[in-house]
Design an enzyme around this catalytic site. Structure first.
Site, mmCIF file in Angstrom:
data_model
loop_
_atom_site.group_PDB
_atom_site.id
_atom_site.type_symbol
_atom_site.label_atom_id
_atom_site.label_comp_id
_atom_site.label_asym_id
_atom_site.label_seq_id
_atom_site.Cartn_x
_atom_site.Cartn_y
_atom_site.Cartn_z
ATOM 1 N N GLN A 191 0.830 -1.197 0.000
ATOM 2 C CA GLN A 191 0.000 0.000 0.000
ATOM 3 C C GLN A 191 0.870 1.255 0.000
ATOM 4 O O GLN A 191 0.356 2.358 -0.161
ATOM 5 C CB GLN A 191 -0.889 0.012 1.249
ATOM 6 C CG GLN A 191 -1.852 -1.155 1.343
ATOM 7 C CD GLN A 191 -2.565 -1.176 2.676
ATOM 8 O OE1 GLN A 191 -3.561 -0.486 2.861
ATOM 9 N NE2 GLN A 191 -2.061 -1.965 3.613
ATOM 10 N N SER A 217 -2.780 -1.457 9.434
ATOM 11 C CA SER A 217 -3.954 -1.578 10.297
ATOM 12 C C SER A 217 -5.148 -2.136 9.539
ATOM 13 O O SER A 217 -6.187 -2.402 10.138
ATOM 14 C CB SER A 217 -4.317 -0.208 10.884
ATOM 15 O OG SER A 217 -4.555 0.730 9.845
ATOM 16 N N VAL A 257 3.614 4.127 -1.039
ATOM 17 C CA VAL A 257 3.958 4.828 -2.275
ATOM 18 C C VAL A 257 5.412 5.276 -2.279
ATOM 19 O O VAL A 257 5.838 5.978 -3.187
ATOM 20 C CB VAL A 257 3.024 6.046 -2.485
ATOM 21 C CG1 VAL A 257 1.580 5.602 -2.568
ATOM 22 C CG2 VAL A 257 3.196 7.095 -1.375
ATOM 23 N N HIS A 295 -1.366 1.408 -4.281
ATOM 24 C CA HIS A 295 -1.762 2.807 -4.170
ATOM 25 C C HIS A 295 -0.872 3.730 -5.005
ATOM 26 O O HIS A 295 -0.820 4.934 -4.771
ATOM 27 C CB HIS A 295 -1.745 3.241 -2.697
ATOM 28 C CG HIS A 295 -2.824 2.599 -1.892
ATOM 29 N ND1 HIS A 295 -2.821 2.584 -0.512
ATOM 30 C CD2 HIS A 295 -3.960 1.947 -2.262
ATOM 31 C CE1 HIS A 295 -3.903 1.942 -0.067
ATOM 32 N NE2 HIS A 295 -4.597 1.543 -1.117
ATOM 33 N N CYS A 304 0.269 19.775 -22.721
ATOM 34 C CA CYS A 304 -1.070 20.381 -22.740
ATOM 35 C C CYS A 304 -1.232 21.543 -21.768
ATOM 36 O O CYS A 304 -2.298 22.174 -21.734
ATOM 37 C CB CYS A 304 -2.133 19.314 -22.454
ATOM 38 S SG CYS A 304 -2.168 18.771 -20.724
#
Length: 251
Positions: free
Chosen positions: A110, A196, A112, A128, A157
């Site tokens: 999880q 958790s 990053v 994630h 862009c």
């Protein structure tokens, strides 16, 4: 390094986990923020965690990215600068060594922070996303760290740049989810470390295996009753002692 006495019950559990690791033909490790706290990376929900300092719904959402880019950019820039001095810890290194030795086959995380890869792990699926890669929020073109930190616009862009993390209000990357789900479904052993399990849908993954399920975490989780083995303690300390047990030849 001095070893902390963890008690007879924990010692027995670590011996059991070491035996399971040695016997498993397919082991998946699922990690959360607790594997990185020993590297100095704050977790999310403890007393000193990120989400006790700021409300994630005011700073880490797709809507904030669109409506208040200055705030969004300030938060993620500070995280990136703090991460610049962070190194993998003994927990990351042991997991990498287990992968190299064939004891671990997939790492689903999880986190990053990219610390598993920095430690040498290769078969890592990032549920994630990652804070170490960047893209345009409008056209998805890739960008560089310095472009983001300098608050440059997308060269293609003119859109705002962002880290390639999964924000609140966004779906998990389907490819990463599929890899993790397939590995866990077919695993003989799933070892959950430092989480958790409060975030859905990742908290559903451990229950999707027919194999054994073990957890190492500092505190109880709401899912402890569903695990075959529960060890409470610091991830690095527990992994170090389990690793020592694995390395002892069986008689």
């Amino acid at each position: 390094m001095r070893r902390v006495s963890l008690g007879e019950d924990v010692q027995t559990k670590m011996e059991t986990l070491a035996l399971w690791m040695q016997r498993s033909q397919s082991t998946v490790i699922l990690t959360g923020a607790g594997i990185s706290t020993e590297s100095g990376v704050p977790d999310y929900r403890s007393e000193d965690g990120w989400w006790n300092k700021v409300d994630p719904l005011t700073i880490s959402t797709a809507s904030v990215l669109s409506s208040n880019y200055d705030l969004f950019h300030e938060f993620y820039s500070s995280r990136l600068r703090a991460l610049g001095h962070v190194q993998p810890n003994r927990g990351h290194q042991i997991i990498s060594d287990w992968e190299e030795r064939g004891l671990v086959h997939t790492i689903a995380t999880q986190n990053v922070d990219g610390l598993h890869q920095l430690a040498g792990s290769t078969n890592v699926t990032e549920l994630h996303g990652t804070i170490r890669r960047f893209r345009c929020s409008r056209c998805d073109a890739t960008a560089e760290l310095e472009e983001f930190l300098n608050k440059e616009a997308c060269v293609h862009c003119g859109g705002n740049l962002r880290p390639n993390v999964i924000l609140f209000q966004e779906m998990l990357p389907q490819g990463a989810w599929d890899v993790a789900l397939r590995a866990i479904t077919n695993a003989h052993l799933v070892l959950v470390i430092g989480t958790s399990l409060q975030v859905s849908p990742v908290n559903q993954l451990p229950s999707m295996t027919a194999g054994k399920i073990a957890v190492i975490n500092m505190e109880e989780t709401d899912f402890d009753h569903g695990f075959d083995l529960v060890i409470h303690g610091t991830a690095g300390e527990i992994l170090e002692q389990v690793n020592a047990l694995i390395m002892i030849p069986s008689s």
